[in-house]
Design a protein around this motif. Structure first.
Motif, PDB file in Angstrom:
ATOM      1  N   MET A   1       0.844  -1.174   0.000  1.00  0.00           N
ATOM      2  CA  MET A   1       0.000   0.000   0.000  1.00  0.00           C
ATOM      3  C   MET A   1       0.891   1.241   0.000  1.00  0.00           C
ATOM      4  O   MET A   1       1.740   1.396   0.861  1.00  0.00           O
TER       5      MET A   1
ATOM      6  N   VAL B   1       2.265   3.661   3.052  1.00  0.00           N
ATOM      7  CA  VAL B   1       2.260   2.943   4.323  1.00  0.00           C
ATOM      8  C   VAL B   1       3.347   1.884   4.297  1.00  0.00           C
ATOM      9  O   VAL B   1       4.142   1.766   5.223  1.00  0.00           O
TER      10      VAL B   1
ATOM     11  N   TYR C   1       6.783   2.587   5.398  1.00  0.00           N
ATOM     12  CA  TYR C   1       6.971   2.829   6.833  1.00  0.00           C
ATOM     13  C   TYR C   1       6.808   1.556   7.662  1.00  0.00           C
ATOM     14  O   TYR C   1       6.821   1.592   8.875  1.00  0.00           O
ATOM     15  N   ARG C   2       6.619   0.437   6.937  1.00  0.00           N
ATOM     16  CA  ARG C   2       6.559  -0.852   7.639  1.00  0.00           C
ATOM     17  C   ARG C   2       7.616  -1.814   7.111  1.00  0.00           C
ATOM     18  O   ARG C   2       7.625  -2.980   7.497  1.00  0.00           O
ATOM     19  N   ALA C   3       8.460  -1.335   6.200  1.00  0.00           N
ATOM     20  CA  ALA C   3       9.406  -2.224   5.522  1.00  0.00           C
ATOM     21  C   ALA C   3      10.383  -2.856   6.516  1.00  0.00           C
ATOM     22  O   ALA C   3      11.016  -2.156   7.311  1.00  0.00           O
TER      23      ALA C   3
ATOM     24  N   VAL D   1      13.266  -1.233   9.121  1.00  0.00           N
ATOM     25  CA  VAL D   1      13.149  -1.457  10.564  1.00  0.00           C
ATOM     26  C   VAL D   1      14.449  -2.055  11.099  1.00  0.00           C
ATOM     27  O   VAL D   1      14.989  -1.603  12.115  1.00  0.00           O
TER      28      VAL D   1
ATOM     29  N   GLY E   1      -1.486   5.523  20.779  1.00  0.00           N
ATOM     30  CA  GLY E   1      -1.388   4.896  19.451  1.00  0.00           C
ATOM     31  C   GLY E   1       0.017   4.364  19.224  1.00  0.00           C
ATOM     32  O   GLY E   1       0.209   3.297  18.626  1.00  0.00           O
TER      33      GLY E   1
ATOM     34  N   HIS F   1       0.453   1.217  21.371  1.00  0.00           N
ATOM     35  CA  HIS F   1      -0.194   0.090  20.709  1.00  0.00           C
ATOM     36  C   HIS F   1       0.711  -0.467  19.606  1.00  0.00           C
ATOM     37  O   HIS F   1       0.925  -1.676  19.516  1.00  0.00           O
TER      38      HIS F   1
ATOM     39  N   ARG G   1       2.253  -4.069  19.376  1.00  0.00           N
ATOM     40  CA  ARG G   1       1.725  -4.845  18.246  1.00  0.00           C
ATOM     41  C   ARG G   1       2.853  -5.420  17.400  1.00  0.00           C
ATOM     42  O   ARG G   1       2.811  -6.549  16.951  1.00  0.00           O
ATOM     43  N   TYR G   2       3.889  -4.608  17.167  1.00  0.00           N
ATOM     44  CA  TYR G   2       4.979  -5.042  16.304  1.00  0.00           C
ATOM     45  C   TYR G   2       6.187  -5.541  17.118  1.00  0.00           C
ATOM     46  O   TYR G   2       7.203  -5.889  16.539  1.00  0.00           O
ATOM     47  N   GLY G   3       6.071  -5.526  18.429  1.00  0.00           N
ATOM     48  CA  GLY G   3       7.184  -5.989  19.268  1.00  0.00           C
ATOM     49  C   GLY G   3       8.424  -5.124  19.119  1.00  0.00           C
ATOM     50  O   GLY G   3       9.546  -5.613  19.222  1.00  0.00           O
TER      51      GLY G   3
ATOM     52  N   THR H   1      -5.860  16.116  18.872  1.00  0.00           N
ATOM     53  CA  THR H   1      -6.150  15.380  17.641  1.00  0.00           C
ATOM     54  C   THR H   1      -7.636  15.376  17.303  1.00  0.00           C
ATOM     55  O   THR H   1      -8.028  15.509  16.145  1.00  0.00           O
TER      56      THR H   1
ATOM     57  N   PRO I   1       5.897   1.567  12.337  1.00  0.00           N
ATOM     58  CA  PRO I   1       7.134   1.050  12.929  1.00  0.00           C
ATOM     59  C   PRO I   1       8.386   1.853  12.552  1.00  0.00           C
ATOM     60  O   PRO I   1       9.210   2.156  13.424  1.00  0.00           O
TER      61      PRO I   1
ATOM     62  N   TYR J   1       9.247  -8.265  12.127  1.00  0.00           N
ATOM     63  CA  TYR J   1      10.562  -7.748  12.535  1.00  0.00           C
ATOM     64  C   TYR J   1      11.297  -8.675  13.499  1.00  0.00           C
ATOM     65  O   TYR J   1      12.195  -8.255  14.212  1.00  0.00           O
TER      66      TYR J   1
ATOM     67  N   ALA K   1      10.099 -10.148  16.187  1.00  0.00           N
ATOM     68  CA  ALA K   1       9.503 -10.280  17.516  1.00  0.00           C
ATOM     69  C   ALA K   1       8.280 -11.195  17.415  1.00  0.00           C
ATOM     70  O   ALA K   1       7.591 -11.201  16.406  1.00  0.00           O
TER      71      ALA K   1
END
Lengths: 372, 347
Positions: free
Chosen positions: A1, A4, A7-9, A13, A36, A39, A43-45, A142, A222, B329, B331
């Motif tokens: 997407m 987005v 920023y999640r690659a 990371v 947020g 979370h 969520r992504y550790g 916000t 992330p 990642y 985790a």
């Protein structure tokens, strides 16, 4: 997407995690303000891939969590009033007041509706002219512009059956309160990108200067969060106490002028009570006298504080980042998302709920995790 | 700042004496309702090992029996309607027992004033769905309730099927080493319904994945795949289904997040609403637990049946009752069941 995925690659990371490890020479405690971000970290550790010297502690930036009991109870009372349509963001519905929650009111016949935008509540008021429609206007800077827009629209259209129950709070005063506390552990802040998108970054310079610490404006994906941590660690290592904007794709130093003007048209700064932090001067927003006709407290009576019953819940300490959820004896035992003893276990942005959902029970600090 | 000891939360009054929507949400509250109020009230000669239906023997033939009620708003949505949902849902519950669906009943609770044209449309869509799966609607019932006492139309279907799988298909048959196959991408039904219900305008519209599953299951059985467990991923999504199986089978599951397909438009809608696609409802997807040696063949057979199936994880010998998900990642986190339904987040 598009917009987005980058920023999640996973490679980005991994390289940011490497860079953070290389930049870190000593222990640092960094607080992310926004729920947020908490979370996303769980969520992504992301906390698990940081060097052990870096401790992330979770701030009071969950709008659901900091809304005081008095307002939850007022919401329950209004929602149970015959003829009222009570509109709220979804995750407010499960938050316990002293007498149950909004889902319970709904189950007993109250007309409680989830809306995705305050303007949906305005539309409900338009199409139900014989009913009182109340919107629970909570949140930080916000949500303030959209909530202001609802009041502005209602006034312009002369919608006499619409009002807002306002418990709107502001981030910078909470940061100052946290840093002024004698037991503060915070050495650097990740400031909430969405809040800064609206308000800009000007308010943070004086805080960074007064308390001698870096404040890094950070996004929510992330890659954003790790880039924020990296900038914060580098600043800490170099002893810099600046405001850094790592969310430049949406945050401008002046913020969003149109949104700020609308907030200013509808709201004025006032003292507010925060759950966990207490009453802080100039830490929230209230409707201006020109909008008093749309104030639910004027229509249904003021929210009143009720003395809390004794509880093992330490959400106050958790909201201030003084304790981790794992340090609470009730966590995962008598306090679970089904039977929350406090708000931080209710909202998905609350630190306890994030730990409960995402934390592997077998790791860390030997805490026995009771799984139902 | 005040003394925080005075600022702790009150103990919440937990609402247990009236039914809340969350009791039907497919999460922990629903399971607790089933266990403490419903299942405990009835004597059952054959303990039910397959949650999607009961299996019993009549005259030497092993039969599967299941029922489901359908209350969907709106009644018509992109990719289906309450009629196709009511037939496919029951067909799929039978298929998940390894049974060929044969006969269905249909009961309609109709609100006074409901448009006849819409009822005709629903019934026609049921007939189309029944043909597609080779089942017959052979008995039924209609009731009309006063205006205001129903939400337009509720449909209940029950179904009988003949078990074709040669070995038991239920969580009890799951073994360490089994591979978990997911039949396709997640979240389309839940997002389609939510978008239609709340009039959310997304740039691309998402259609429900509502579809019958007997044909692909039949293909697996006929090819000799040893199906240890099958589960369709309805309310509560993939996550709740896997947690239920892990708990029932007292086994540990590990899945790979990056292996799980989600359409970009579904992911975008989830991001916008603060939902997790792993928990969003599907109506045409299932998870299959098969021996590792047959995993590749299973994926291939489902592919031939037109499904974008992928292997997403494995049953491990770890502590029972848990589902671990390895993130992108490195985790790993644990999947937990939601209390009720997912609620959209504030911001």
């Amino acid at each position: 997407m598009k917009h987005v995925d980058e920023y999640r690659a996973a490679e980005t990371v991994a390289s940011l995690a490497d860079a953070i490890a290389r930049a870190t020479t000593q222990p640092w405690i960094i607080m992310e303000i926004c729920g947020g971000q908490t979370h996303a970290i769980m969520r992504y550790g992301l906390d698990q891939i940081l060097p052990k010297e870096i401790t992330l502690i979770h701030g009071p930036g969950c709008p659901v969590c900091v809304t005081p009991d008095a307002y939850i109870d007022k919401a329950l009372e209004i929602a149970a009033t015959p003829g009222v349509i009570f509109c709220s963001f979804g995750d407010m519905l499960r938050v316990p007041g002293s007498q149950g929650d909004l889902l319970g009111v709904k189950a007993r016949g109250g007309d409680v509706r989830i809306v995705y935008s305050p303007l949906d509540a305005v539309e409900i008021a338009r199409s139900n002219p014989s009913r009182e429609v109340v919107f629970f206007a909570i949140g930080f800077e916000t949500t303030a512009p959209a909530n202001a827009m609802a009041a502005y629209t209602a006034k312009r259209e002369g919608l006499c059956n619409f009002s807002l129950l306002v418990s709107q709070v502001l981030v910078p005063p909470a940061m100052e309160a946290l840093l002024s506390a004698p037991d503060t552990r915070v050495q650097g802040f990740l400031a909430a990108g969405h809040v800064c998108t609206v308000m800009g970054t000007e308010a943070y310079g004086p805080i960074a200067m007064r308390f001698d610490l870096p404040i890094v404006v950070t996004g929510f994906e992330p890659v954003d969060i790790l880039a924020g941590v990296l900038a914060c660690v580098r600043a800490l290592e170099e002893g810099l106490h600046d405001v850094l904007n790592m969310y430049g794709r949406t945050v401008k130093s002046q913020g969003n002028a149109a949104a700020r003007a609308l907030i200013d048209e509808v709201f004025e700064v006032t003292e507010r009570e925060w759950r966990g932090l207490g009453v802080l001067p100039a830490s929230g927003l209230a409707l201006r006298s020109t909008y008093a006709a749309f104030d639910a407290e004027a229509r249904f009576g003021p929210a009143r504080d009720i003395r809390a019953a004794p509880s093992p819940c330490i959400s106050g300490e958790i909201l201030r980042g003084v304790c981790s959820p794992l340090e609470c004896a009730a966590f995962g035992a008598s306090c679970t998302p089904d039977h929350p003893l406090g708000v931080t276990m209710v909202s998905s942005e609350g630190a306890c709920a994030a730990y409960y959902r995402y934390r592997d029970p077998t790791d860390e600090v030997g805490v026995v995790f009771v799984h139902e | 700042m005040n003394d925080s000891k005075d600022l702790n939360c009150p103990v919440a009054a937990i609402e247990t004496e009236v039914i809340q929507l969350a009791h039907g949400g497919g999460g922990r509250l629903m399971h607790s309702l089933l266990e403490t109020v419903i299942l405990s009230a009835f004597e059952n000669p054959a303990p039910n090992e397959c949650h999607d239906g009961a299996i019993f023997e009549v005259g030497g033939e092993r039969l599967a029996f299941t029922t489901d009620s359908y209350v969907v708003k709106p009644l018509f949505f992109p990719g289906g309607d309450i009629g196709s949902l009511a037939v496919n849902g029951t067909v799929n519950d039978l298929a998940m027992c390894g049974a060929q669906p044969l006969y269905l009943s249909a009961a309609f609770i109709i609100e006074e004033g409901f448009p006849m044209a819409e009822l005709r449309q629903v019934v026609a869509s049921m007939e189309t769905a029944a043909r597609q799966s080779g089942v017959y609607l052979v008995t039924g019932d209609t009731k009309v309730v006063d205006r205001g006492n129903g939400d337009g139309l509720f449909v209940n279907t029950a179904g009988i099927g003949a078990v074709r799988a040669r070995t038991p298909v239920n969580p009890g048959a799951v073994e360490a080493g089994d591979v978990i196959i997911l039949s396709g991408d997640l979240g389309r039904h839940g997002i389609a319904i939510m978008a239609a219900r709340e009039h959310l305008a997304f740039e691309t519209s998402v259609a429900s994945d509502c579809a019958p599953l007997w044909e692909p299951v039949k293909a697996l059985i006929e090819a000799g795949i040893e199906l240890h467990c099958l589960r369709d991923l309805t309310r509560g999504g993939l996550a709740s289904a896997l947690i239920e199986i892990a708990e029932t089978a007292a086994c540990a599951l590990t899945i790979e997040e990056t292996a799980i397909p989600v359409l970009p438009e579904v992911q975008a809608a989830c991001d916008l609403l603060g939902l997790d696609a792993l928990y969003v409802a599907n109506e045409g997807r299932f998870a299959a637990f098969v021996p590792a040696a047959q995993a590749a063949q299973t994926v291939e057979l489902l592919g031939a049946a037109g499904l974008g199936a992928v292997a997403i994880g494995q049953v491990t010998s770890g502590a029972g009752g848990t589902v671990a998900i390895a993130g992108p990642y490195g985790a790993t986190r644990r999947l937990t069941m939601f209390s009720g339904e997912q609620l959209p987040r504030i911001c």
